[in-house]
Design an enzyme around this catalytic site. Structure first.
Site, PDB file in Angstrom:
ATOM      1  N   GLY A 248       1.980 -10.546   4.213  1.00 23.02           N
ATOM      2  CA  GLY A 248       2.386 -10.664   5.562  1.00 23.02           C
ATOM      3  C   GLY A 248       3.893 -10.321   5.870  1.00 23.02           C
ATOM      4  O   GLY A 248       4.172 -10.390   6.968  1.00 23.02           O
ATOM      5  N   PRO A 291       1.564  -9.111  -1.223  1.00 20.53           N
ATOM      6  CA  PRO A 291       2.231  -8.139  -0.260  1.00 20.53           C
ATOM      7  C   PRO A 291       1.504  -6.822  -0.365  1.00 20.53           C
ATOM      8  O   PRO A 291       0.920  -6.400  -1.383  1.00 20.53           O
ATOM      9  CB  PRO A 291       3.530  -7.894  -0.791  1.00 20.53           C
ATOM     10  CG  PRO A 291       3.694  -8.148  -2.401  1.00 20.53           C
ATOM     11  CD  PRO A 291       2.578  -8.949  -2.493  1.00 20.53           C
ATOM     12  N   GLY A 292       1.072  -6.414   0.765  1.00 26.62           N
ATOM     13  CA  GLY A 292       0.510  -5.081   1.016  1.00 26.62           C
ATOM     14  C   GLY A 292       1.365  -3.982   1.549  1.00 26.62           C
ATOM     15  O   GLY A 292       1.949  -3.052   1.109  1.00 26.62           O
ATOM     16  N   ARG A 293       1.415  -4.395   2.962  1.00 25.66           N
ATOM     17  CA  ARG A 293       2.221  -3.446   3.963  1.00 25.66           C
ATOM     18  C   ARG A 293       3.478  -3.284   3.378  1.00 25.66           C
ATOM     19  O   ARG A 293       4.128  -2.027   3.114  1.00 25.66           O
ATOM     20  CB  ARG A 293       2.458  -4.107   5.146  1.00 25.66           C
ATOM     21  CG  ARG A 293       3.141  -3.360   6.177  1.00 25.66           C
ATOM     22  CD  ARG A 293       3.259  -4.282   7.493  1.00 25.66           C
ATOM     23  NE  ARG A 293       2.184  -5.022   7.744  1.00 25.66           N
ATOM     24  CZ  ARG A 293       1.111  -4.562   8.686  1.00 25.66           C
ATOM     25  NH1 ARG A 293       1.038  -3.154   9.146  1.00 25.66           N
ATOM     26  NH2 ARG A 293       0.184  -5.338   9.080  1.00 25.66           N
ATOM     27  N   TYR A 334      -4.317  -1.541  17.466  1.00 19.45           N
ATOM     28  CA  TYR A 334      -3.046  -2.448  17.597  1.00 19.45           C
ATOM     29  C   TYR A 334      -1.783  -2.275  18.656  1.00 19.45           C
ATOM     30  O   TYR A 334      -1.030  -2.957  18.459  1.00 19.45           O
ATOM     31  CB  TYR A 334      -2.587  -2.807  16.195  1.00 19.45           C
ATOM     32  CG  TYR A 334      -3.347  -3.307  15.209  1.00 19.45           C
ATOM     33  CD1 TYR A 334      -4.119  -4.235  15.066  1.00 19.45           C
ATOM     34  CD2 TYR A 334      -3.360  -2.199  13.908  1.00 19.45           C
ATOM     35  CE1 TYR A 334      -5.063  -4.477  13.958  1.00 19.45           C
ATOM     36  CE2 TYR A 334      -4.126  -2.569  12.948  1.00 19.45           C
ATOM     37  CZ  TYR A 334      -5.081  -3.577  12.887  1.00 19.45           C
ATOM     38  OH  TYR A 334      -5.834  -3.741  11.838  1.00 19.45           O
ATOM     39  N   CYS A 361     -11.976  13.339  20.568  1.00 21.61           N
ATOM     40  CA  CYS A 361     -12.443  13.387  21.925  1.00 21.61           C
ATOM     41  C   CYS A 361     -12.506  11.812  22.380  1.00 21.61           C
ATOM     42  O   CYS A 361     -13.419  11.078  22.621  1.00 21.61           O
ATOM     43  CB  CYS A 361     -13.793  13.927  21.822  1.00 21.61           C
ATOM     44  SG  CYS A 361     -13.700  15.607  21.786  1.00 21.61           S
ATOM     45  N   TYR A 390      -2.241   0.689   5.478  1.00 21.13           N
ATOM     46  CA  TYR A 390      -3.193   1.012   6.678  1.00 21.13           C
ATOM     47  C   TYR A 390      -3.475   2.132   7.614  1.00 21.13           C
ATOM     48  O   TYR A 390      -3.878   1.994   8.444  1.00 21.13           O
ATOM     49  CB  TYR A 390      -3.044  -0.380   7.380  1.00 21.13           C
ATOM     50  CG  TYR A 390      -2.797  -1.765   6.918  1.00 21.13           C
ATOM     51  CD1 TYR A 390      -4.152  -2.028   5.987  1.00 21.13           C
ATOM     52  CD2 TYR A 390      -1.503  -2.179   6.796  1.00 21.13           C
ATOM     53  CE1 TYR A 390      -3.840  -3.295   5.392  1.00 21.13           C
ATOM     54  CE2 TYR A 390      -1.585  -3.407   5.923  1.00 21.13           C
ATOM     55  CZ  TYR A 390      -2.567  -4.039   5.331  1.00 21.13           C
ATOM     56  OH  TYR A 390      -2.597  -5.038   4.649  1.00 21.13           O
TER      57      TYR A 390
HETATM   58  C1  LIG Z   1      -4.041  -8.237   4.342  1.00 22.85           C
HETATM   59  C2  LIG Z   1      -3.629  -9.565   3.679  1.00 22.85           C
HETATM   60  C3  LIG Z   1      -2.772  -9.525   2.760  1.00 22.85           C
HETATM   61  C4  LIG Z   1      -1.696  -8.412   2.877  1.00 22.85           C
HETATM   62  O1  LIG Z   1      -1.236  -8.595   3.774  1.00 22.85           O
HETATM   63  P1  LIG Z   1       0.171  -7.517   4.334  1.00 22.85           P
HETATM   64  O2  LIG Z   1       0.401  -7.880   5.697  1.00 22.85           O
HETATM   65  O3  LIG Z   1      -0.218  -6.060   4.049  1.00 22.85           O
HETATM   66  O4  LIG Z   1       1.328  -7.820   3.244  1.00 22.85           O
HETATM   67  C5  LIG Z   1      -2.604 -10.224   1.624  1.00 22.85           C
HETATM   68  N1  LIG Z   1      -3.377 -11.446   1.334  1.00 22.85           N
HETATM   69  C6  LIG Z   1      -4.600 -11.684   2.153  1.00 22.85           C
HETATM   70  C7  LIG Z   1      -5.691 -12.658   2.221  1.00 22.85           C
HETATM   71  C8  LIG Z   1      -4.969 -10.634   3.390  1.00 22.85           C
HETATM   72  O5  LIG Z   1      -6.044 -10.696   4.132  1.00 22.85           O
END
Ligand SMILES: *Cc1c(COP(=O)(O)O)cnc(C)c1O
Length: 443
Positions: A248, A291-293, A334, A361, A390
């Site tokens: 997050g 972390p992802g984003r 979003y 469309c 994403y």
């Molecule tokens: C989506 C998610 C993440 C990654 O969130 P980011 O906002 O991309 O860092 C990590 N853990 C869980 C459980 C998630 O659902």
């Protein structure tokens, strides 16, 4: 447009990423094209690894692969020493096919199917993040049948929910995910999990939201989880070896976004763990994050070709590009904001405000409302920044639009990591029943 990582404007006035001129990338790969700045991804991975190493705590940094799950990305993350989160058999398959060490894979999700659980146990993954009691029972039963012992974390909701620019602290969290600490569900789940012969309870997991710009939400979550750990230790004599605080961590999409440095997030979390767990355990738990984003988001740029325009005098000028909500659904989903520039005329001053439309469309198929650009012509290139997370992972074939190619760029070299879908790919799973196939329309 804010220039991230290795992005710069070269002498020809073109956007260049990883030493590659985007006009050349367009010539070689076509558009729309996802371009990933490999050096920036590696830098983000290292920022996390270095910050945790400096904390002195035991840790794992698991890349949340849902942000962008392809084999080349999985390889890169493995090379940087991170662990990996998956939430489906498809993400697990991608990871395994890419040779990611199963022991560093964590399986998430609120509704894992029996087939997914079997597949993951057979692969020998590192742990399951268990979401609910149904899953706990299923996991125990399948593990027993396979005579396996599986590691689990329990997903708990600490009653802290972070929104983009603020967090709210709620007594009772209304979420489809996890066991609530506040109403006692998490305590019961620990009791049940600790009594399962084929499960090894490693600890707990909490994820409070996404695109978070402050540390207070994380610190409050640590405080709540520590309070929970204390009650579980006193009441059930169970200690957590692992506390997973989720992902997050926010990134900068547009001017005005003010994310913290990775080291600030990690520093705040590790300090909170030291503060709140010191009086509870003789040995501090390992800290895991996901972390992802913030690993991949700002390293991605999407390159489009400008096509048609519609100027409504006194109202708005629409500039349409050859992609849209199929490659980036986030603005439609979003109301997400993005920045853009004319990538083949990046040295020219902006002269007008336009809105960037996709080709689907749908009236809602807009990428950017109101962006300042030089007057665009058909054939110009438009670059949208910060599309690494994403975007490809949420891309669809709506309108039977083919998903774009993805390239990694670094040191003047580009490597194709996902090829553009072909027309054949679009119909590859279609089946026409014979009784229809033979018929022609009666005249
Ligand atoms: C989506 C998610 C993440 C990654 O969130 P980011 O906002 O991309 O860092 C990590 N853990 C869980 C459980 C998630 O659902």
């Amino acid at each position: 447009m804010f220039l991230h990582g290795t992005s710069r404007i070269n002498d020809a006035g073109h956007l260049e990423i990883g030493g590659c001129d985007v006009t050349e990338l367009k010539a070689e790969y076509g558009t729309p094209l996802y371009i990933l700045d490999e050096q920036l991804v590696r830098r983000r991975c290292r920022e996390y690894m270095e910050a945790f190493t400096a904390s002195g705590l035991g840790f794992q940094v698991a890349y949340a692969s849902k942000a962008f799950s392809i084999m080349a990305m999985v390889r890169l993350v493995d090379e940087e020493g991170l662990s990996l989160d998956v939430v489906s058999d498809g993400e697990l398959y991608t990871a395994l096919q890419a040779g990611f060490p199963a022991g560093r894979i964590h399986f998430h999700g609120n509704n894992k199917t029996p087939d997914e659980i079997e597949m993951a146990i057979d692969a020998g993954i590192g742990c399951f993040v268990v979401d609910n009691l149904v899953e706990l029972g299923l996991l125990q039963a399948i593990a027993a049948r396979k005579e396996a012992t599986v590691n689990v974390l329990l997903r708990v909701t600490p009653g802290v929910e972070a929104h983009t620019h603020e967090y709210t602290s709620t007594g009772q969290t209304d979420s489809k995910f996890g066991f609530d600490i506040g109403n006692g569900a998490a305590y019961e789940a620990v009791k049940v999990a600790a009594g399962q012969p084929n499960l090894k309870l490693l600890g707990v997991h909490s994820h409070i939201g996404s695109q978070i710009f402050e540390t207070d939400g994380f610190q409050l979550a640590v405080e709540r989880v520590a309070g929970f750990a204390r009650s579980v230790k006193e009441g059930l004599n169970v200690e957590f070896q692992v506390v997973n605080l989720g992902g997050g961590f926010g990134i900068r999409y547009v001017e005005g976004d003010t994310p913290l440095q990775v080291s600030e997030y990690v520093g705040a979390i590790s300090d909170a763990v030291k503060t709140y767990f010191a009086g509870i355990y003789s040995k501090l738990p390992q800290i895991w994050v996901e972390p992802g984003r913030s690993i991949v988001g700002d390293a991605g740029t999407t390159l489009y070709t400008v096509g048609t325009q519609k100027d409504i005098p006194g109202v708005r000028k629409y500039v349409a590009v050859d992609g849209g909500m199929t490659d980036n659904p986030r603005p439609a989903l979003y109301q997400s904001k993005y920045e853009a520039l004319l990538a083949n005329r990046a040295d020219e001053a902006a002269t007008e405000t336009v809105s960037i439309a996709g080709k689907c469309c749908e009236s809602g198929d807009m990428l950017i409302w109101d962006v300042e650009l030089p007057e665009a012509n058909s054939g110009d290139l438009l670059a949208v920044a910060c599309t690494g997370a994403y975007n490809y992972s949420m891309a669809s074939n709506y309108n039977r639009i083919r998903r774009p190619a993805v390239v990694f760029v670094q040191n003047g070299q580009s490597d194709l990591v996902v090829r553009r879908e072909s027309h054949q790919d679009i119909i590859v799973n279609d089946i026409v029943p014979a009784r229809i196939a033979k018929q022609t329309v009666a005249k």
